[in-house]
Design a protein around this motif. Structure first.
Motif, mmCIF file in Angstrom:
data_model
loop_
_atom_site.group_PDB
_atom_site.id
_atom_site.type_symbol
_atom_site.label_atom_id
_atom_site.label_comp_id
_atom_site.label_asym_id
_atom_site.label_seq_id
_atom_site.Cartn_x
_atom_site.Cartn_y
_atom_site.Cartn_z
ATOM 1 N N SER A 1 -0.608 2.545 4.151
ATOM 2 C CA SER A 1 -0.963 2.392 2.737
ATOM 3 C C SER A 1 -1.788 3.585 2.279
ATOM 4 O O SER A 1 -2.183 4.435 3.075
ATOM 5 C CB SER A 1 -1.759 1.096 2.549
ATOM 6 O OG SER A 1 -2.902 1.104 3.392
ATOM 7 N N THR A 2 -2.075 3.646 0.981
ATOM 8 C CA THR A 2 -2.930 4.709 0.467
ATOM 9 C C THR A 2 -4.395 4.304 0.546
ATOM 10 O O THR A 2 -4.720 3.121 0.460
ATOM 11 C CB THR A 2 -2.589 5.046 -1.000
ATOM 12 O OG1 THR A 2 -3.409 6.145 -1.429
ATOM 13 C CG2 THR A 2 -2.819 3.866 -1.923
ATOM 14 N N ALA B 1 5.740 5.370 1.871
ATOM 15 C CA ALA B 1 6.014 6.107 0.634
ATOM 16 C C ALA B 1 7.507 6.161 0.346
ATOM 17 O O ALA B 1 7.949 6.001 -0.795
ATOM 18 C CB ALA B 1 5.441 7.522 0.723
ATOM 19 N N PRO C 1 2.498 11.458 -0.269
ATOM 20 C CA PRO C 1 3.194 10.958 -1.458
ATOM 21 C C PRO C 1 3.650 12.073 -2.397
ATOM 22 O O PRO C 1 4.684 11.947 -3.061
ATOM 23 C CB PRO C 1 2.171 10.044 -2.126
ATOM 24 C CG PRO C 1 0.850 10.432 -1.568
ATOM 25 C CD PRO C 1 1.128 10.925 -0.188
ATOM 26 N N THR D 1 -0.040 6.842 -5.296
ATOM 27 C CA THR D 1 1.246 6.637 -4.628
ATOM 28 C C THR D 1 2.216 7.721 -5.061
ATOM 29 O O THR D 1 1.871 8.625 -5.829
ATOM 30 C CB THR D 1 1.838 5.256 -4.975
ATOM 31 O OG1 THR D 1 2.201 5.248 -6.372
ATOM 32 C CG2 THR D 1 0.839 4.132 -4.694
ATOM 33 N N GLU E 1 7.641 3.165 -2.399
ATOM 34 C CA GLU E 1 7.024 3.796 -3.561
ATOM 35 C C GLU E 1 7.940 4.732 -4.336
ATOM 36 O O GLU E 1 7.671 5.049 -5.487
ATOM 37 C CB GLU E 1 5.783 4.585 -3.124
ATOM 38 C CG GLU E 1 4.707 3.713 -2.514
ATOM 39 C CD GLU E 1 3.568 4.514 -1.911
ATOM 40 O OE1 GLU E 1 3.529 5.745 -2.118
ATOM 41 O OE2 GLU E 1 2.725 3.911 -1.223
ATOM 42 N N ARG F 1 2.391 6.665 6.831
ATOM 43 C CA ARG F 1 2.208 6.854 5.388
ATOM 44 C C ARG F 1 3.519 7.299 4.744
ATOM 45 O O ARG F 1 3.871 6.853 3.648
ATOM 46 C CB ARG F 1 1.113 7.897 5.136
ATOM 47 C CG ARG F 1 0.801 8.089 3.647
ATOM 48 C CD ARG F 1 0.143 6.850 3.050
ATOM 49 N NE ARG F 1 0.076 6.884 1.593
ATOM 50 C CZ ARG F 1 0.941 6.287 0.772
ATOM 51 N NH1 ARG F 1 1.971 5.607 1.270
ATOM 52 N NH2 ARG F 1 0.796 6.359 -0.525
#
Length: 449
Positions: free
Chosen positions: A385-386, A111, A162, A402, A115, A107
């Motif tokens: 991913s989220t 991120a 995030p 995100t 992101e 994750r």
């Protein structure tokens, strides 16, 4: 527009769980016809408003009373001590600890690489006239982690990582106290908080947790600027009540999955994935969109067989038999794509030939899972991913949680005297046209400086 009709397709050998909705004769206006459950936040507001107001007025005393009333247990301490977080982390099963660590790593990698936007170079709009952009993290956030039918420890990762990558410096987490754990949140939730370096953790659940974050509680919890994280309808109602006082991520409803599948799909995979999301909640939605009658029939059989073998069969059956779930029959793949876009699913799986090409045609979805080996369960935990995603059709206008959810955009305007004078006439005229002469004067006064 054509007529929606119940299917008269051949019956399966095992009793059907999912109802069938035949859209083969329909052209357009799909959104109003597709299955959706009711999630009436307004109806919950009357129950939630007194709780939020009471927490704002009485603080910790109210939190303690609501823990007893709603959770059936009073925490030994509303804020979980740091040594308890560390103990929960040390007591993790080693293989589970490794799974947690890998989920965090993936994750964080997504991120950081996809992101987090770097501050771009300022735009030079004229000589001596620059407008820049700064992405500024929110100072303090309150992250809610559900602990009802399923204690969603994974939501700790999906909220904290995030926020940390965005640069948030003050993070607080709340999760309901559990009778089975002496009034503390689930140990896996506490362990993940420790592994992620978050030591401000509260054994507070429901609407009262949202109220605590928004209003603050003296000598316990400082107010936050943003509240994120999923929850039940009372959590959502509380977030609606405090919106404006603080920012919120979204008003998320029950989880949902839609699967676009053709005759090449494996009915075992389709059935398993529908069931996986139905396991969350009796209100969860599971929708299969297909033009293959044979696949639809085989999925019905697989669903019946797999539900009978699953631990939460009653919960799953309630969700699959509800008005929010169905098999939607369409004419062809083109209509399937149009129906999927109209539904705007939280989770959308593509199990077709050339799944990547079909996925590229989709505009509206919280997250898209491509091919036979990208089930939603992967995204729930360790894809990178989220899993905090828009529900109830909101994926047509909203995004998942995100790094950018925890950041604010600030324009930085830097004009020289010469650059201002070059545009001064236009600014003054514009201001006077709006009957705001003082606005014009703020430019005029600088002409002779």
């Amino acid at each position: 527009m054509g007529t929606v009709r119940p299917s008269s397709r051949r019956p399966t050998r095992i009793g059907r769980v999912l109802r069938t909705l035949d859209l083969t004769g329909v052209d357009g206006a799909y959104r109003s016809l597709l299955p959706r459950g009711e999630f009436d936040v307004e109806a919950a507001l009357d129950r939630v408003r007194p709780i939020v107001d009471d927490v704002a007025a009485r603080g910790a005393e109210a939190l303690t009373e609501y823990s007893h009333r709603f959770d059936g247990v009073v925490p030994p301490s509303l804020r979980v001590p740091a040594d308890v977080l560390a103990r929960c982390a040390s007591e993790l099963d080693p293989q589970l600890a490794q799974a947690f660590a890998e989920a965090i790593r993936r994750r964080r990698a997504v991120a950081e690489s996809l992101e987090r936007d770097a501050d771009p170079a300022p735009a030079q709009v004229a000589d001596g006239a620059r407008v820049g952009l700064r992405n500024v993290p929110v100072r303090r956030v309150g992250l809610y982690v559900p602990g009802g039918l399923a204690p969603l420890a994974s939501s700790v990762i999906m909220n904290v990582v995030p926020a940390q990558v965005a640069g948030v410096t003050s993070i607080a987490i709340a999760s309901p106290p559990q009778k089975d754990f002496g009034g503390l949140p689930h140990p896996s939730i506490l362990a993940l908080c420790h592994l992620l370096g978050v030591d401000e953790v509260y054994a507070v659940g429901g609407a009262q947790a949202i109220a605590m974050f928004a209003h603050g509680v003296a000598d316990l919890c400082e107010p936050v600027d943003l509240v994120t994280g999923p929850g039940n309808i009372y959590v959502v109602a509380a977030k609606r009540l405090v919106r404006g006082l603080v920012g919120i991520d979204a008003e998320a409803g029950p989880t949902e999955i839609a699967i676009v599948a053709d005759a090449t799909a494996d009915p075992r995979y389709v059935a398993a994935d529908l069931i996986s999301q139905a396991e969350h909640d009796p209100l969860a939605a599971a929708v299969l969109i297909t033009a293959s009658e044979d696949l639809a029939a085989r999925v019905q059989e697989e669903v019946a067989a797999q539900v009978a073998a699953t631990r939460h069969a009653e919960r799953v059956t309630t969700a699959l038999a509800g008005e929010q779930s169905a098999i939607v029959l369409v004419r062809d793949l083109d209509q399937a794509v149009a129906v999927a876009d109209a539904y705007a699913a939280e989770h959308l799986e593509i199990q077709t030939a050339d799944a990547a090409a079909v996925a590229a045609r989709i505009s509206n979805a919280g997250a898209i899972f491509v091919g036979d080996y990208s089930p939603v369960s992967l995204g729930d935990y360790s894809a990178g991913s989220t899993h905090v995603l828009p529900t109830a059709g909101c994926a047509c206008h909203s995004s998942g949680l995100t790094v950018r959810s925890f950041m604010r955009t600030v324009h930085v305007i830097d004009y020289s005297r010469e650059a201002l004078l070059e545009i001064a006439d236009g600014v003054e005229l514009f201001a006077l046209a709006e009957n705001l002469p003082a606005h014009a004067n703020a430019v005029t006064v600088r002409r002779d400086a």
